[in-house]
Design a protein around this motif. Structure first.
Motif: not given
Length: 371
Positions: A250-255, A257-277
């Protein structure tokens, strides 16, 4: 932290590593030959790659970009023109510490339409040898990391248990015998690649570090935290193996940005819940598959012989796991141990830190797509 400072910081932690060169070395009684596959533009541009993670950080970045844009024939001519000076940085020593200057026999640059990706240049070098013993090879630290593999004289195939080593900047190979092959055990490869895997987390894997910190911030309970990190490692082991073997591409041009978005997802989830879902471990596993593709160039570029691939893969991933656990341990000692039980821990540490991590990840995603 101001928005400008945050974006400046994100430029520092943008993870685009310098690719190691791969050198196949044939040592005969009277002659040494080397076939090297490398990104040659930094050498011609005069960039000092020692400790550098991204060529954009170098003062010569504009020269580098201009060289990458040259037609193949024109760049090959520029490399030949620069060779008399460049070869001073290539090191060939015999057992008596006699030094040999390599001649440039051939240079071949592969065409690359996408200027966002580095292009490969293959060079063939040789030098006559004085009678003597084993040879050591390498190059100066400014040329970056190198993989050295010994190939039998007259052969074009790397033998299954032949010597192959990843050399940090300025390090020379082990002594290479003449007219025979230096062999090494799978155990030695395994141990060496533990260090390589650790190094690709600390200090080089800064996007992976932020991802692990995002996991740490939501929960200080060690069991679920280590479970998540282990699932993450298991997942990226799978895709790392598949990608390094060429089964999945898979092209790094795809991988990236998606890695960066995975960081965003985890960070956003941390602000929305106080426990591991309940679904978080599954999401972490999926993101681990994605991050494994980001690691894929590592083992692929290291050029392990087939018989040593499994040992290198396992060692590398153990090193990655140790690196990730080290990140967690350091974060715990920095904030978790002192403030983890405070009633304000989530409000003053988890949420603000997650917001910063999320903003950095979002900027990376934007930068990797549009800039």
């Amino acid at each position: 932290m101001s928005m400008l400072a945050l974006f400046n910081f994100s430029k520092v932690v943008h993870s685009h590593e310098i690719r190691p060169a791969i050198a196949d070395v044939r040592v005969g009684l009277e002659r040494i030959e080397m076939d090297i596959k490398l990104t040659a533009e930094p050498l011609v541009a005069g960039i000092d790659l020692e400790g550098l993670e991204d060529t954009d950080e170098a003062p010569e970045a504009d020269v580098y970009d201009a060289l990458r844009a040259l037609p193949v024939a024109e760049f090959e001519a520029r490399f030949r023109q620069a060779w008399p000076e460049l070869r001073e940085g290539f090191i060939v020593l015999d057992e008596a510490d006699r030094s040999y200057l390599l001649e440039l026999d051939a240079v071949r640059t592969e065409p690359r339409d996408d200027l966002e990706l580095p292009r490969d240049t293959s060079i063939t070098l040789s030098a006559p040898l004085e009678p003597g013993g084993d040879m050591r090879v390498g190059w100066i630290a400014a040329y970056g990391p190198m993989v050295v593999r010994q190939v039998a004289p007259g052969d074009t195939v790397l033998q299954e248990d032949a010597y192959a080593d990843f050399l940090d900047e300025g390090v020379l190979s082990e002594p290479l015998p003449r007219e025979s092959i230096a062999f090494e055990t799978g155990w030695r490869v395994f141990v060496r690649y533990i260090g390589v895997g650790f190094d690709h987390i600390i200090p080089k894997g800064l996007d992976h570090i932020l991802f692990v910190l995002g996991l740490f911030l939501l929960s200080l309970q060690m069991r679920p935290l280590i479970t998540q990190v282990t699932l993450f490692t298991l997942a990226h082991t799978i895709t790392l193996a598949l990608a390094s073997l060429g089964i999945v591409t898979i092209s790094p041009a795809i991988v990236e940005p998606l890695i960066a978005l995975s960081i965003v997802y985890v960070a956003v989830e941390n602000t929305m819940t106080n426990r591991i879902t309940r679904w978080r471990p599954f999401v972490i596993f999926a993101f681990g598959l994605l991050h494994g593709l980001g690691f894929a160039s590592v083992l692929g570029e290291f050029g392990l012989a087939p018989g040593r691939f499994v040992a290198g893969l396992i060692g590398f991933n153990i090193g990655v796991e140790v690196g990730q656990l080290t990140v967690i341990a350091l974060a715990y000692l920095a904030v978790g141990f002192w403030f983890g039980k405070k009633p304000w821990y989530r409000s003053y540490i988890t949420v603000p830190a997650s917001i910063v991590i999320g903003l950095i990840g979002a900027w990376w995603a934007f930068e990797r797509v549009f800039l």
